[in-house]
Design a protein around this motif. Structure first.
Motif, PDB file in Angstrom:
ATOM      1  N   ALA A 318       0.647  -1.148  -0.264  1.00 54.48           N
ATOM      2  CA  ALA A 318      -0.176   0.419   0.142  1.00 54.48           C
ATOM      3  C   ALA A 318       0.963   0.869  -0.375  1.00 54.48           C
ATOM      4  CB  ALA A 318      -0.927  -0.001   1.404  1.00 54.48           C
ATOM      5  N   ILE A 319       1.763   1.498   0.850  1.00 51.02           N
ATOM      6  CA  ILE A 319       2.399   2.326   0.793  1.00 51.02           C
ATOM      7  C   ILE A 319       3.732   2.999  -0.332  1.00 51.02           C
ATOM      8  CG2 ILE A 319       4.618   3.257   1.895  1.00 51.02           C
ATOM      9  CD1 ILE A 319       2.220   3.749   3.680  1.00 51.02           C
ATOM     10  N   ILE A 320       4.039   2.041  -0.898  1.00 48.49           N
ATOM     11  CA  ILE A 320       4.582   2.481  -2.154  1.00 48.49           C
ATOM     12  C   ILE A 320       4.593   2.233  -2.749  1.00 48.49           C
ATOM     13  CG2 ILE A 320       6.032   0.528  -3.545  1.00 48.49           C
ATOM     14  CD1 ILE A 320       6.963  -1.023  -1.162  1.00 48.49           C
ATOM     15  N   PHE A 321       2.947   1.847  -3.396  1.00 46.05           N
ATOM     16  CA  PHE A 321       1.751   1.435  -4.694  1.00 46.05           C
ATOM     17  C   PHE A 321       0.883   3.061  -4.638  1.00 46.05           C
ATOM     18  CE2 PHE A 321       2.641  -1.761  -6.109  1.00 46.05           C
ATOM     19  CZ  PHE A 321       1.293  -2.609  -6.742  1.00 46.05           C
ATOM     20  N   CYS A 322       0.563   3.412  -3.183  1.00 45.04           N
ATOM     21  CA  CYS A 322       0.395   5.330  -2.991  1.00 45.04           C
ATOM     22  C   CYS A 322       1.533   5.535  -3.044  1.00 45.04           C
ATOM     23  CB  CYS A 322       0.218   5.167  -1.633  1.00 45.04           C
ATOM     24  SG  CYS A 322      -1.698   4.556  -1.055  1.00 45.04           S
ATOM     25  N   GLY A 323       2.915   6.333  -3.455  1.00 44.95           N
ATOM     26  CA  GLY A 323       3.810   6.403  -3.576  1.00 44.95           C
ATOM     27  C   GLY A 323       4.213   7.064  -5.128  1.00 44.95           C
ATOM     28  N   HIS A 324       3.948   6.071  -5.605  1.00 46.83           N
ATOM     29  CA  HIS A 324       4.286   5.312  -7.309  1.00 46.83           C
ATOM     30  C   HIS A 324       3.285   6.272  -7.584  1.00 46.83           C
ATOM     31  CE1 HIS A 324       7.596   4.248  -5.303  1.00 46.83           C
ATOM     32  NE2 HIS A 324       8.583   4.385  -6.384  1.00 46.83           N
ATOM     33  N   PHE A 325       1.418   6.108  -7.864  1.00 50.34           N
ATOM     34  CA  PHE A 325       0.650   5.571  -9.131  1.00 50.34           C
ATOM     35  C   PHE A 325      -0.273   6.431  -8.483  1.00 50.34           C
ATOM     36  CE2 PHE A 325       3.065   0.669  -8.884  1.00 50.34           C
ATOM     37  CZ  PHE A 325       3.964   1.284  -9.616  1.00 50.34           C
ATOM     38  N   PRO A 326      -0.489   6.919  -7.834  1.00 54.42           N
ATOM     39  CA  PRO A 326      -1.348   7.849  -7.893  1.00 54.42           C
ATOM     40  C   PRO A 326      -1.829   9.107  -9.422  1.00 54.42           C
ATOM     41  CG  PRO A 326      -0.867   7.994  -5.772  1.00 54.42           C
ATOM     42  CD  PRO A 326       0.470   7.013  -6.723  1.00 54.42           C
ATOM     43  N   ASP A 327      -2.969   9.709  -9.247  1.00 49.66           N
ATOM     44  CA  ASP A 327      -3.237  10.173 -10.534  1.00 49.66           C
ATOM     45  C   ASP A 327      -2.124  11.281 -10.643  1.00 49.66           C
ATOM     46  OD1 ASP A 327      -5.641   8.392 -10.565  1.00 49.66           O
ATOM     47  OD2 ASP A 327      -6.941  10.138 -10.390  1.00 49.66           O
ATOM     48  N   GLN A 328      -1.891  12.114  -9.718  1.00 50.63           N
ATOM     49  CA  GLN A 328      -0.615  12.903 -10.046  1.00 50.63           C
ATOM     50  C   GLN A 328       0.504  13.288 -10.446  1.00 50.63           C
ATOM     51  OE1 GLN A 328      -1.512  12.011  -6.835  1.00 50.63           O
ATOM     52  NE2 GLN A 328      -1.899  13.685  -5.378  1.00 50.63           N
ATOM     53  N   THR A 329       0.625  10.915 -10.943  1.00 54.31           N
ATOM     54  CA  THR A 329       2.231  11.198 -10.804  1.00 54.31           C
ATOM     55  C   THR A 329       2.975  11.503 -12.190  1.00 54.31           C
ATOM     56  OG1 THR A 329       1.717   9.321 -10.632  1.00 54.31           O
ATOM     57  CG2 THR A 329       3.237  10.236  -8.761  1.00 54.31           C
ATOM     58  N   TYR A 330       3.678  12.006 -12.684  1.00 52.10           N
ATOM     59  CA  TYR A 330       3.565  11.643 -14.768  1.00 52.10           C
ATOM     60  C   TYR A 330       4.906  10.833 -15.039  1.00 52.10           C
ATOM     61  CZ  TYR A 330       1.839  16.788 -14.975  1.00 52.10           C
ATOM     62  OH  TYR A 330       1.092  18.097 -15.052  1.00 52.10           O
ATOM     63  N   THR A 331       4.992  10.301 -16.399  1.00 52.64           N
ATOM     64  CA  THR A 331       5.597   9.541 -16.067  1.00 52.64           C
ATOM     65  C   THR A 331       6.132  10.499 -17.958  1.00 52.64           C
ATOM     66  OG1 THR A 331       3.808   8.562 -17.769  1.00 52.64           O
ATOM     67  CG2 THR A 331       4.452   7.109 -16.385  1.00 52.64           C
ATOM     68  N   PHE A 332       7.415   9.028 -18.112  1.00 51.99           N
ATOM     69  CA  PHE A 332       7.992   9.910 -19.406  1.00 51.99           C
ATOM     70  C   PHE A 332       8.644   9.392 -20.281  1.00 51.99           C
ATOM     71  CE2 PHE A 332       8.648  11.910 -14.942  1.00 51.99           C
ATOM     72  CZ  PHE A 332       8.417  13.231 -15.091  1.00 51.99           C
ATOM     73  N   THR A 333       8.972  10.034 -21.590  1.00 47.01           N
ATOM     74  CA  THR A 333       9.660   8.458 -22.400  1.00 47.01           C
ATOM     75  C   THR A 333      11.054   8.971 -22.682  1.00 47.01           C
ATOM     76  OG1 THR A 333       9.190  10.525 -24.331  1.00 47.01           O
ATOM     77  CG2 THR A 333       7.666   9.497 -24.061  1.00 47.01           C
ATOM     78  N   GLN A 334      11.629   7.900 -22.997  1.00 48.50           N
ATOM     79  CA  GLN A 334      13.001   7.312 -23.210  1.00 48.50           C
ATOM     80  C   GLN A 334      13.538   9.310 -23.801  1.00 48.50           C
ATOM     81  OE1 GLN A 334      14.654   3.852 -23.864  1.00 48.50           O
ATOM     82  NE2 GLN A 334      12.976   2.597 -23.491  1.00 48.50           N
ATOM     83  N   GLU A 335      13.096   9.580 -24.572  1.00 44.68           N
ATOM     84  CA  GLU A 335      13.556  10.821 -25.607  1.00 44.68           C
ATOM     85  C   GLU A 335      13.440  11.809 -24.686  1.00 44.68           C
ATOM     86  OE1 GLU A 335      11.391   7.543 -28.548  1.00 44.68           O
ATOM     87  OE2 GLU A 335      11.270   8.390 -26.213  1.00 44.68           O
ATOM     88  N   GLU A 336      12.518  12.498 -23.743  1.00 43.07           N
ATOM     89  CA  GLU A 336      12.469  13.254 -22.983  1.00 43.07           C
ATOM     90  C   GLU A 336      13.775  13.172 -22.488  1.00 43.07           C
ATOM     91  OE1 GLU A 336       7.970  14.200 -22.067  1.00 43.07           O
ATOM     92  OE2 GLU A 336       8.411  12.420 -21.303  1.00 43.07           O
ATOM     93  N   THR A 337      13.659  11.558 -21.864  1.00 44.46           N
ATOM     94  CA  THR A 337      15.565  12.098 -20.729  1.00 44.46           C
ATOM     95  C   THR A 337      16.963  12.167 -21.275  1.00 44.46           C
ATOM     96  OG1 THR A 337      14.486   9.780 -20.433  1.00 44.46           O
ATOM     97  CG2 THR A 337      13.864  11.523 -18.938  1.00 44.46           C
ATOM     98  N   GLU A 338      16.725  11.977 -22.444  1.00 45.16           N
ATOM     99  CA  GLU A 338      17.994  12.155 -22.921  1.00 45.16           C
ATOM    100  C   GLU A 338      18.556  13.084 -23.091  1.00 45.16           C
ATOM    101  OE1 GLU A 338      17.166  11.096 -27.271  1.00 45.16           O
ATOM    102  OE2 GLU A 338      16.906   9.581 -27.675  1.00 45.16           O
ATOM    103  N   ASN A 339      20.269  12.846 -22.390  1.00 43.04           N
ATOM    104  CA  ASN A 339      21.166  13.597 -22.019  1.00 43.04           C
ATOM    105  C   ASN A 339      20.281  14.883 -21.358  1.00 43.04           C
ATOM    106  OD1 ASN A 339      22.588  13.590 -24.495  1.00 43.04           O
ATOM    107  ND2 ASN A 339      21.687  14.360 -25.637  1.00 43.04           N
ATOM    108  N   GLU A 340      19.824  14.368 -20.293  1.00 45.68           N
ATOM    109  CA  GLU A 340      19.016  14.549 -19.394  1.00 45.68           C
ATOM    110  C   GLU A 340      19.944  15.798 -17.706  1.00 45.68           C
ATOM    111  OE1 GLU A 340      15.279  13.894 -16.321  1.00 45.68           O
ATOM    112  OE2 GLU A 340      17.437  12.559 -15.647  1.00 45.68           O
ATOM    113  N   SER A 341      19.809  17.568 -17.549  1.00 42.10           N
ATOM    114  CA  SER A 341      20.662  17.533 -16.840  1.00 42.10           C
ATOM    115  C   SER A 341      20.224  17.411 -15.079  1.00 42.10           C
ATOM    116  CB  SER A 341      20.344  19.106 -16.887  1.00 42.10           C
ATOM    117  OG  SER A 341      19.419  19.787 -16.291  1.00 42.10           O
ATOM    118  N   ARG A 342      21.185  17.555 -14.379  1.00 47.29           N
ATOM    119  CA  ARG A 342      21.044  17.055 -13.279  1.00 47.29           C
ATOM    120  C   ARG A 342      19.726  17.734 -12.768  1.00 47.29           C
ATOM    121  NH1 ARG A 342      21.405  13.505  -9.485  1.00 47.29           N
ATOM    122  NH2 ARG A 342      21.736  14.318  -6.952  1.00 47.29           N
ATOM    123  N   GLY A 343      19.326  19.108 -12.710  1.00 47.68           N
ATOM    124  CA  GLY A 343      18.542  19.395 -12.429  1.00 47.68           C
ATOM    125  C   GLY A 343      16.819  19.292 -13.590  1.00 47.68           C
TER     126      GLY A 343
END
Length: 455
Positions: A318-343
């Motif tokens: 319950a704790i782990i799923f609540c921390g990762h899969f509620p409606d508010q969370t975003y997912t990302f594509t691999q293209e979006e995260t290429e050359n990703e900066s620290r920020g």
């Protein structure tokens, strides 16, 4: 697949579904760089302030967990009666939860490595669960925390068996996910252990046989230890100890009866003595067999151990799923995260996680993963500091127009279960995402204003 960019964006040959714009798209490169500096400074600020109070905390929690585990085992010796059974199962379940969540998970993240303790460190610690520490450090600490919510790279998204994002291609097997979701909750430690094997890599031939054999051997060893400890050794101990207690009790009782018989023989004659012996119920062995002195404590301790593991597994799920899969969370594509900066990495961690509101006790038994956002920003920071830095994290979110995802436990868990049920069927759409955080900087007990983060 593509997600979390602009509506209608294409990636990997697929047109993404409609979804609110990712906050990263609203930030300038300069702002992203500034966010990275601020979070780095906050991390170093806390790191420099670590000391005795932090060391005392983790040692006291470990001592408390061990006392609870011992108390639970002592209670289960008398588990043939209902109240000791309930107390023992509950106490042991709490001990197992503390060991997994606040101790094992966080120690294996290296949160206490700065202490240079020979036992309380990420390389020496092993935990009371089916997953090996080595496999967990790779699949969770490295894969999940590096590639958080990146589709196709973060294997914790749905734990590879559930469709929890509309961008995931539907398959008929997902029709059953509401059912095996329940099984996963009940058997969570075993699900995580199997998940660590990475069946997709095995299927594609990307994992060599030697590595696979090593991992299977590790899981088999942990499984054997767990089964022997919880389902054989401790029930045996309860049965043996309770039998010895009842042997002592019935022996003393029979000796008292003999003394009364001798006294009765003098007063009333041999016939009354024989009648008294017949009424005494026979010898000690006969009484033990009649009362099932070994079998009943063994069986009841076995069921209590099962209940304690269920408590730990369902709570962890319950704790782990609540921390990762509620409606508010975003997912990302691999293209979006290429050359990703620290920020940008910090912003992805912040928007890819969700917190659970709660008090100090709730946060301790959840391993402080009610502060999942702070944990994903700083996985190697001692968990007790997450509540301290949360107001500062919220203040940064307000200044840069970033969301800060948090909500009550029932709300977060309800969102997750609704998603699992809806996305078991074809289709589905992204739920509305939160805008810039506008709530209070201090949300829970034990938190302090951002300016009060101590040196």
């Amino acid at each position: 697949m593509a997600t979390a960019t602009h509506n209608g964006h294409q990636a990997n040959g697929h047109i993404r579904l409609e979804e609110p714009e990712n906050p990263l798209g609203r930030l300038t490169p300069e702002q992203i760089e500034a966010i990275g500096r601020e979070f780095d400074e906050l991390h170093e600020h806390v790191k420099d302030s670590l000391g005795d109070r932090d060391a005392r905390y983790i040692r006291s929690v470990i001592a408390l967990q061990r006392r609870l585990a011992l108390l639970g085992r002592l209670e289960l010796i008398a588990s043939r009666w209902r109240i000791p059974w309930v107390l023992g199962a509950s106490t042991l379940g709490l001990a197992k939860t503390l060991e997994n969540m606040e101790i094992g998970h966080n120690v294996l993240h290296g949160q206490w490595d700065w202490m240079n303790d020979p036992v309380i460190n990420s390389r020496a610690w092993d935990w009371d669960t089916a997953s090996t520490a080595e496999a967990w450090r790779h699949s969770h600490n490295y894969i999940h925390h590096t590639y958080t919510n990146i589709l196709g790279k973060d294997r914790d998204l749905g734990y590879e068996i559930m469709r929890i994002d509309p961008e995931q291609k539907w398959h008929p097997v997902y029709l059953l996910q509401p059912l095996y979701n329940i099984l996963l909750a009940m058997l969570f430690e075993w699900g995580v252990a199997v998940h660590d094997l990475n069946f997709e890599a095995i299927r594609k031939g990307e994992k060599d046989k030697q590595t696979l054999r090593k991992e299977l051997k590790g899981i088999a060893g942990k499984a054997r230890t767990q089964i022997q400890k919880d389902y054989i050794a401790w029930p045996l101990i309860s049965g043996i100890v309770m039998t010895l207690i009842e042997v002592a009790y019935f022996s003393a009782k029979e000796e008292a009866e003999r003394r009364r018989e001798r006294t009765g023989a003098i007063k009333n004659g041999l016939r009354k003595v024989r009648r008294s012996r017949a009424q005494s119920g026979g010898n000690v062995l006969g009484r033990l067999v009649e009362r099932r002195s070994f079998r009943e404590p063994f069986r009841r301790t076995l069921t209590a151990d099962i209940a304690a593991n269920l408590i730990r597994n369902v709570w962890s799920y319950a704790i782990i799923f609540c921390g990762h899969f509620p409606d508010q969370t975003y997912t990302f594509t691999q293209e979006e995260t290429e050359n990703e900066s620290r920020g940008a990495w910090y912003v992805r961690q912040l928007t890819g996680a969700a917190n659970i509101d709660g008090g100090p006790l709730f946060h301790v038994i959840s391993g402080n993963l009610g502060y999942q956002v702070e944990h994903h920003l700083f996985p190697d920071m001692p968990s007790t500091r997450y509540g301290e830095i949360a107001p500062k994290v919220r203040e940064i979110c307000q200044r840069y127009g970033l969301p800060y995802n948090s909500g009550p436990f029932h709300q977060q868990l309800g969102m997750v279960q609704r998603t699992i049920v809806r996305l078991a069927f074809p289709g589905g759409k992204h739920r509305p995402k939160p805008g810039a955080y506008e709530g209070p900087l201090v949300r829970g007990k034990g938190e302090r204003p951002a300016a009060a983060v101590r040196n």
